[in-house]
Scaffold this motif. Structure first.
Motif, PDB file in Angstrom:
ATOM      1  N   TRP A  91       0.885  -1.358  -0.003  1.00  0.00           N
ATOM      2  CA  TRP A  91      -0.056  -0.135   0.043  1.00  0.00           C
ATOM      3  C   TRP A  91       1.007   1.184  -0.013  1.00  0.00           C
ATOM      4  N   PRO A  92       1.592   1.561  -1.099  1.00  0.00           N
ATOM      5  CA  PRO A  92       2.620   2.549  -1.064  1.00  0.00           C
ATOM      6  C   PRO A  92       2.052   4.008  -0.961  1.00  0.00           C
ATOM      7  N   LYS A  93       0.596   4.083  -1.296  1.00  0.00           N
ATOM      8  CA  LYS A  93      -0.126   5.417  -1.217  1.00  0.00           C
ATOM      9  C   LYS A  93      -1.045   5.650  -0.301  1.00  0.00           C
ATOM     10  N   HIS A  94      -1.017   4.695   0.836  1.00  0.00           N
ATOM     11  CA  HIS A  94      -2.085   5.006   1.987  1.00  0.00           C
ATOM     12  C   HIS A  94      -1.287   5.507   3.189  1.00  0.00           C
ATOM     13  N   ASP A  95      -2.176   5.907   3.972  1.00  0.00           N
ATOM     14  CA  ASP A  95      -1.748   6.456   5.305  1.00  0.00           C
ATOM     15  C   ASP A  95      -1.561   5.259   6.377  1.00  0.00           C
ATOM     16  N   LEU A  96      -0.581   4.773   6.724  1.00  0.00           N
ATOM     17  CA  LEU A  96      -0.618   3.468   7.429  1.00  0.00           C
ATOM     18  C   LEU A  96      -0.238   3.839   8.872  1.00  0.00           C
ATOM     19  N   ALA A  97      -0.951   2.971   9.822  1.00  0.00           N
ATOM     20  CA  ALA A  97      -0.821   3.257  11.362  1.00  0.00           C
ATOM     21  C   ALA A  97      -0.464   1.876  11.834  1.00  0.00           C
ATOM     22  N   PHE A  98       0.723   1.682  12.455  1.00  0.00           N
ATOM     23  CA  PHE A  98       0.977   0.249  13.037  1.00  0.00           C
ATOM     24  C   PHE A  98       0.684   0.236  14.476  1.00  0.00           C
ATOM     25  N   VAL A  99      -0.402  -0.459  14.892  1.00  0.00           N
ATOM     26  CA  VAL A  99      -1.038  -0.472  16.175  1.00  0.00           C
ATOM     27  C   VAL A  99      -0.608  -1.363  16.933  1.00  0.00           C
ATOM     28  N   VAL A 100      -0.309  -0.825  18.476  1.00  0.00           N
ATOM     29  CA  VAL A 100       0.120  -1.522  19.496  1.00  0.00           C
ATOM     30  C   VAL A 100      -0.805  -1.043  20.683  1.00  0.00           C
ATOM     31  N   GLY A 101      -0.609  -2.111  21.452  1.00  0.00           N
ATOM     32  CA  GLY A 101      -1.308  -1.757  22.837  1.00  0.00           C
ATOM     33  C   GLY A 101      -0.170  -1.005  23.819  1.00  0.00           C
ATOM     34  N   SER A 102      -0.962  -0.455  24.806  1.00  0.00           N
ATOM     35  CA  SER A 102      -0.107   0.186  25.708  1.00  0.00           C
ATOM     36  C   SER A 102       0.867  -0.709  26.442  1.00  0.00           C
ATOM     37  N   ASP A 103       0.469  -1.749  26.549  1.00  0.00           N
ATOM     38  CA  ASP A 103       1.445  -2.746  27.105  1.00  0.00           C
ATOM     39  C   ASP A 103       2.954  -3.075  26.279  1.00  0.00           C
ATOM     40  N   LEU A 104       2.860  -2.779  25.234  1.00  0.00           N
ATOM     41  CA  LEU A 104       4.035  -2.965  24.247  1.00  0.00           C
ATOM     42  C   LEU A 104       4.904  -1.733  23.891  1.00  0.00           C
ATOM     43  N   ALA A 105       4.053  -0.401  24.364  1.00  0.00           N
ATOM     44  CA  ALA A 105       4.632   0.740  23.732  1.00  0.00           C
ATOM     45  C   ALA A 105       6.156   0.857  24.114  1.00  0.00           C
ATOM     46  N   ALA A 106       6.292   0.452  25.388  1.00  0.00           N
ATOM     47  CA  ALA A 106       7.545   1.054  26.194  1.00  0.00           C
ATOM     48  C   ALA A 106       8.757  -0.268  25.513  1.00  0.00           C
ATOM     49  N   GLN A 107       8.315  -1.125  24.990  1.00  0.00           N
ATOM     50  CA  GLN A 107       9.391  -2.171  24.196  1.00  0.00           C
ATOM     51  C   GLN A 107       9.680  -1.573  22.998  1.00  0.00           C
ATOM     52  N   ILE A 108       9.157  -0.878  22.299  1.00  0.00           N
ATOM     53  CA  ILE A 108       9.355  -0.655  20.817  1.00  0.00           C
ATOM     54  C   ILE A 108      10.698  -0.302  20.501  1.00  0.00           C
ATOM     55  N   PRO A 109      11.222   0.668  21.353  1.00  0.00           N
ATOM     56  CA  PRO A 109      12.665   1.308  20.770  1.00  0.00           C
ATOM     57  C   PRO A 109      13.653   0.061  21.113  1.00  0.00           C
ATOM     58  N   SER A 110      13.301  -0.939  21.828  1.00  0.00           N
ATOM     59  CA  SER A 110      14.286  -1.999  21.771  1.00  0.00           C
ATOM     60  C   SER A 110      14.007  -3.054  20.660  1.00  0.00           C
ATOM     61  N   TRP A 111      12.891  -2.916  19.647  1.00  0.00           N
ATOM     62  CA  TRP A 111      12.609  -4.065  18.828  1.00  0.00           C
ATOM     63  C   TRP A 111      13.853  -3.731  17.608  1.00  0.00           C
ATOM     64  N   LYS A 112      13.727  -4.675  16.693  1.00  0.00           N
ATOM     65  CA  LYS A 112      15.045  -4.707  15.712  1.00  0.00           C
ATOM     66  C   LYS A 112      14.756  -3.510  14.813  1.00  0.00           C
ATOM     67  N   GLU A 113      16.092  -3.017  14.879  1.00  0.00           N
ATOM     68  CA  GLU A 113      16.309  -1.739  13.922  1.00  0.00           C
ATOM     69  C   GLU A 113      15.081  -0.682  14.092  1.00  0.00           C
ATOM     70  N   ALA A 114      14.573  -0.692  15.098  1.00  0.00           N
ATOM     71  CA  ALA A 114      13.604   0.530  15.497  1.00  0.00           C
ATOM     72  C   ALA A 114      14.059   1.921  15.086  1.00  0.00           C
ATOM     73  N   ASP A 115      15.385   2.128  15.111  1.00  0.00           N
ATOM     74  CA  ASP A 115      15.953   3.580  14.765  1.00  0.00           C
ATOM     75  C   ASP A 115      15.662   3.669  13.379  1.00  0.00           C
ATOM     76  N   GLN A 116      15.626   2.829  12.605  1.00  0.00           N
ATOM     77  CA  GLN A 116      15.653   2.645  11.211  1.00  0.00           C
ATOM     78  C   GLN A 116      14.011   2.967  10.849  1.00  0.00           C
ATOM     79  N   TRP A 117      13.072   2.395  11.469  1.00  0.00           N
ATOM     80  CA  TRP A 117      11.828   2.244  10.888  1.00  0.00           C
ATOM     81  C   TRP A 117      11.045   3.233  11.618  1.00  0.00           C
ATOM     82  N   LEU A 118      11.004   3.563  13.058  1.00  0.00           N
ATOM     83  CA  LEU A 118      10.078   4.489  13.696  1.00  0.00           C
ATOM     84  C   LEU A 118      10.117   5.757  13.062  1.00  0.00           C
ATOM     85  N   CYS A 119      10.817   6.404  12.686  1.00  0.00           N
ATOM     86  CA  CYS A 119      10.989   7.736  11.739  1.00  0.00           C
ATOM     87  C   CYS A 119      10.204   7.663  10.651  1.00  0.00           C
ATOM     88  N   ARG A 120       9.800   6.527   9.986  1.00  0.00           N
ATOM     89  CA  ARG A 120       9.248   6.284   8.990  1.00  0.00           C
ATOM     90  C   ARG A 120       7.561   5.941   9.097  1.00  0.00           C
TER      91      ARG A 120
END
Length: 193
Positions: A91-120
């Motif tokens: 879906w290259p021309k769509h507005d995508l939102a990756f949904v997580v529960g609040s229980d996972l939000a604090a873990q996200i920065p430790s996920w694989k290559e988070a610094d590469q994909w979080l900004c996108r």
């Protein structure tokens, strides 16, 4: 005309609970399309195989029976960076939102290559009862460059891990329960129910 807004929700679905159901029901009211899939979480031990969990999630999607919800299993990967690359290709021309529960939000920065994909990526955080979302976590995600949207929904405290230990029909979607029994999952068997 604006871009379609697509919510992306990956889950272990081990098994899907009424919490998963409530989250999907709320997402389909807020987004043009909702896409879900079962995945292996590298930080968890799973009680059922990925194909079985996919079947369980498919039953929930079919139970909800709406045109703007679909199971797209080929997005599944243990790593969010791979899933998001697949979604952006699909879906290259769509507005995508990756949904997580609040229980996972604090873990996200430790996920694989988070610094590469979080900004996108746009992150949509759903409040899960019993898991408050702190300003510190939101600030950390923003520091990585993520666009964070805190959804105005409240998901019941319903954990798959509890259902694996002590399955209860009232905590599992109606369409999923008979499959748990048929597949003899999580200690269930037809003669016990």
């Amino acid at each position: 005309m604006g871009l379609d807004r697509i919510a992306l929700l990956g889950t272990s679905a081990d098994p899907p609970t009424r919490g998963h159901q409530a989250l999907l029901e709320q997402l389909i009211k807020r987004y043009d399309q909702v896409v879900t899939w079962a995945s292996d979480n590298p930080m968890k031990q799973h009680g059922a195989s990925l194909p079985v969990r996919t079947m369980l999630l498919k039953a929930l999607v079919e139970q909800l029976n709406t045109n703007n919800l679909q199971l797209v299993q080929d997005l599944s990967s243990p790593f969010t960076v791979i899933t998001l690359n697949r979604a952006n290709q699909r879906w290259p021309k769509h507005d995508l939102a990756f949904v997580v529960g609040s229980d996972l939000a604090a873990q996200i920065p430790s996920w694989k290559e988070a610094d590469q994909w979080l900004c996108r990526c746009k992150i949509a955080v759903a409040h899960r009862q019993g898991w408050p979302l702190s300003e510190t976590v939101l600030a950390e995600l923003s520091a990585f460059g993520a666009s964070v949207d805190v959804l105005d929904i409240d998901i019941p405290a319903s954990a798959s891990s509890e259902q694996r230990l002590d399955p209860r029909s009232e905590k599992v979607p109606t369409a999923v329960w008979p499959l748990l029994i048929k597949q003899k999952l999580y200690g269930l068997a037809p003669n016990l129910c």
